[in-house]
Design a protein around this motif. Structure first.
Motif, PDB file in Angstrom:
ATOM      1  N   GLU A  71       0.900  -1.157   0.049  1.00  0.00           N
ATOM      2  CA  GLU A  71      -0.078  -0.026   0.032  1.00  0.00           C
ATOM      3  C   GLU A  71       0.869   1.124  -0.107  1.00  0.00           C
ATOM      4  N   ASP A  72       0.122   2.431  -0.356  1.00  0.00           N
ATOM      5  CA  ASP A  72       0.786   3.838  -0.135  1.00  0.00           C
ATOM      6  C   ASP A  72       0.056   4.543   0.465  1.00  0.00           C
ATOM      7  N   ASP A  73      -0.056   5.684   0.456  1.00  0.00           N
ATOM      8  CA  ASP A  73      -0.977   6.585   1.198  1.00  0.00           C
ATOM      9  C   ASP A  73      -2.700   6.410   0.796  1.00  0.00           C
ATOM     10  N   VAL A  74      -2.975   6.119  -0.476  1.00  0.00           N
ATOM     11  CA  VAL A  74      -4.273   6.216  -0.757  1.00  0.00           C
ATOM     12  C   VAL A  74      -4.426   4.766  -1.829  1.00  0.00           C
ATOM     13  N   CYS A  75      -3.517   4.041  -2.274  1.00  0.00           N
ATOM     14  CA  CYS A  75      -3.895   2.874  -3.022  1.00  0.00           C
ATOM     15  C   CYS A  75      -3.093   1.811  -2.606  1.00  0.00           C
ATOM     16  N   LEU A  76      -3.753   0.820  -2.818  1.00  0.00           N
ATOM     17  CA  LEU A  76      -3.224  -0.696  -2.742  1.00  0.00           C
ATOM     18  C   LEU A  76      -2.717  -1.490  -4.065  1.00  0.00           C
ATOM     19  N   THR A  77      -1.808  -2.358  -4.108  1.00  0.00           N
ATOM     20  CA  THR A  77      -1.234  -3.143  -5.315  1.00  0.00           C
ATOM     21  C   THR A  77      -1.844  -4.371  -4.798  1.00  0.00           C
ATOM     22  N   GLY A  78      -2.479  -5.125  -6.074  1.00  0.00           N
ATOM     23  CA  GLY A  78      -2.851  -6.309  -5.579  1.00  0.00           C
ATOM     24  C   GLY A  78      -3.631  -7.031  -6.820  1.00  0.00           C
ATOM     25  N   THR A  79      -3.965  -8.209  -6.399  1.00  0.00           N
ATOM     26  CA  THR A  79      -4.821  -8.829  -7.523  1.00  0.00           C
ATOM     27  C   THR A  79      -6.005  -9.447  -7.149  1.00  0.00           C
ATOM     28  N   ILE A  80      -7.068  -9.376  -7.993  1.00  0.00           N
ATOM     29  CA  ILE A  80      -8.541  -9.908  -7.744  1.00  0.00           C
ATOM     30  C   ILE A  80      -8.624 -11.664  -7.637  1.00  0.00           C
ATOM     31  N   ILE A  81      -9.154 -12.132  -6.565  1.00  0.00           N
ATOM     32  CA  ILE A  81      -8.910 -13.494  -6.448  1.00  0.00           C
ATOM     33  C   ILE A  81     -10.593 -14.193  -6.259  1.00  0.00           C
ATOM     34  N   ALA A  84      -8.285   1.807  -4.713  1.00  0.00           N
ATOM     35  CA  ALA A  84      -8.376   2.808  -3.727  1.00  0.00           C
ATOM     36  C   ALA A  84      -8.592   1.912  -2.401  1.00  0.00           C
ATOM     37  N   LYS A  85      -7.638   2.517  -1.613  1.00  0.00           N
ATOM     38  CA  LYS A  85      -7.387   1.766  -0.282  1.00  0.00           C
ATOM     39  C   LYS A  85      -8.889   2.131   0.482  1.00  0.00           C
ATOM     40  N   SER A  86      -9.526   3.183   0.353  1.00  0.00           N
ATOM     41  CA  SER A  86     -10.594   3.309   1.068  1.00  0.00           C
ATOM     42  C   SER A  86     -11.849   2.311   0.782  1.00  0.00           C
ATOM     43  N   ALA A  87     -11.628   1.778  -0.486  1.00  0.00           N
ATOM     44  CA  ALA A  87     -12.848   0.924  -0.786  1.00  0.00           C
ATOM     45  C   ALA A  87     -12.696  -0.489  -0.341  1.00  0.00           C
ATOM     46  N   PHE A  88     -11.692  -0.780   0.490  1.00  0.00           N
ATOM     47  CA  PHE A  88     -11.430  -2.168   0.566  1.00  0.00           C
ATOM     48  C   PHE A  88     -11.163  -2.230   2.438  1.00  0.00           C
ATOM     49  N   LYS A  89     -11.542  -3.304   3.063  1.00  0.00           N
ATOM     50  CA  LYS A  89     -11.236  -3.697   4.448  1.00  0.00           C
ATOM     51  C   LYS A  89     -10.436  -4.824   4.711  1.00  0.00           C
ATOM     52  N   PRO A  90      -9.673  -5.085   5.540  1.00  0.00           N
ATOM     53  CA  PRO A  90      -9.244  -6.401   5.835  1.00  0.00           C
ATOM     54  C   PRO A  90     -10.178  -7.644   5.775  1.00  0.00           C
ATOM     55  N   PHE A  91      -9.749  -8.758   5.171  1.00  0.00           N
ATOM     56  CA  PHE A  91     -10.595  -9.693   5.126  1.00  0.00           C
ATOM     57  C   PHE A  91      -9.846 -10.927   5.999  1.00  0.00           C
ATOM     58  N   ASN A  92     -10.774 -11.481   7.050  1.00  0.00           N
ATOM     59  CA  ASN A  92     -10.147 -12.291   8.042  1.00  0.00           C
ATOM     60  C   ASN A  92     -10.723 -13.744   8.053  1.00  0.00           C
ATOM     61  N   GLY A  93     -11.232 -13.957   7.169  1.00  0.00           N
ATOM     62  CA  GLY A  93     -11.677 -15.184   6.715  1.00  0.00           C
ATOM     63  C   GLY A  93     -10.606 -16.449   6.240  1.00  0.00           C
ATOM     64  N   SER A  94     -11.329 -17.184   5.462  1.00  0.00           N
ATOM     65  CA  SER A  94     -10.072 -18.076   4.731  1.00  0.00           C
ATOM     66  C   SER A  94     -10.607 -18.294   3.232  1.00  0.00           C
ATOM     67  N   ILE A  95      -9.671 -18.431   2.336  1.00  0.00           N
ATOM     68  CA  ILE A  95     -10.175 -18.828   1.022  1.00  0.00           C
ATOM     69  C   ILE A  95      -9.489 -20.062   0.759  1.00  0.00           C
ATOM     70  N   THR A  96     -10.281 -21.044  -0.101  1.00  0.00           N
ATOM     71  CA  THR A  96      -9.786 -22.211  -0.717  1.00  0.00           C
ATOM     72  C   THR A  96      -9.703 -22.235  -1.902  1.00  0.00           C
ATOM     73  N   LEU A  97      -8.647 -22.069  -2.905  1.00  0.00           N
ATOM     74  CA  LEU A  97      -8.502 -22.239  -4.391  1.00  0.00           C
ATOM     75  C   LEU A  97      -8.427 -23.573  -4.693  1.00  0.00           C
ATOM     76  N   SER A  98      -9.050 -24.107  -5.663  1.00  0.00           N
ATOM     77  CA  SER A  98      -8.790 -25.596  -6.181  1.00  0.00           C
ATOM     78  C   SER A  98      -9.004 -25.566  -7.738  1.00  0.00           C
ATOM     79  N   ASN A  99      -8.452 -26.528  -8.536  1.00  0.00           N
ATOM     80  CA  ASN A  99      -9.056 -26.803  -9.793  1.00  0.00           C
ATOM     81  C   ASN A  99     -10.369 -27.518  -9.554  1.00  0.00           C
ATOM     82  N   ASP A 100     -11.292 -27.089 -10.695  1.00  0.00           N
ATOM     83  CA  ASP A 100     -12.453 -27.964 -10.700  1.00  0.00           C
ATOM     84  C   ASP A 100     -12.153 -29.468 -11.209  1.00  0.00           C
TER      85      ASP A 100
END
Length: 76
Positions: free
Chosen positions: A33-43, A60-76
């Motif tokens: 992150e910087d002052d107003v922006c995040l760098t990242g990838t949509i998952i 926009a950093k203001s459009a996001f909040k921390p996600f505290n759950g879990s994500i499981t990725l797999s091939n179909d």
């Protein structure tokens, strides 16, 4: 690709890389992150506006909040 999302409402400190969630449900793997922006990838996306894997250095950093759950990725 199959994505399973388990949400958790606990709050915590933001340390990068981390998962961030937008109000519309999109989940971003944020790498820095910087002052107003995040760098990242949509998952996880909730609409057809962006594709999974879309990467940007100007989320926009203001459009996001921390996600505290879990994500499981797999091939179909």
């Amino acid at each position: 690709m199959k994505v399973i999302v388990n949400k958790d409402s606990k709050a915590g400190n933001v340390k990068y890389p981390c998962l961030m969630i937008a109000e519309d449900g999109d989940i971003l793997l944020a790498t820095k992150e910087d002052d107003v922006c995040l760098t990242g990838t949509i998952i996880v996306r909730e609409d057809d506006e962006l594709n999974i894997g879309h990467c940007c250095t100007g989320w926009a950093k203001s459009a996001f909040k921390p996600f505290n759950g879990s994500i499981t990725l797999s091939n179909d």
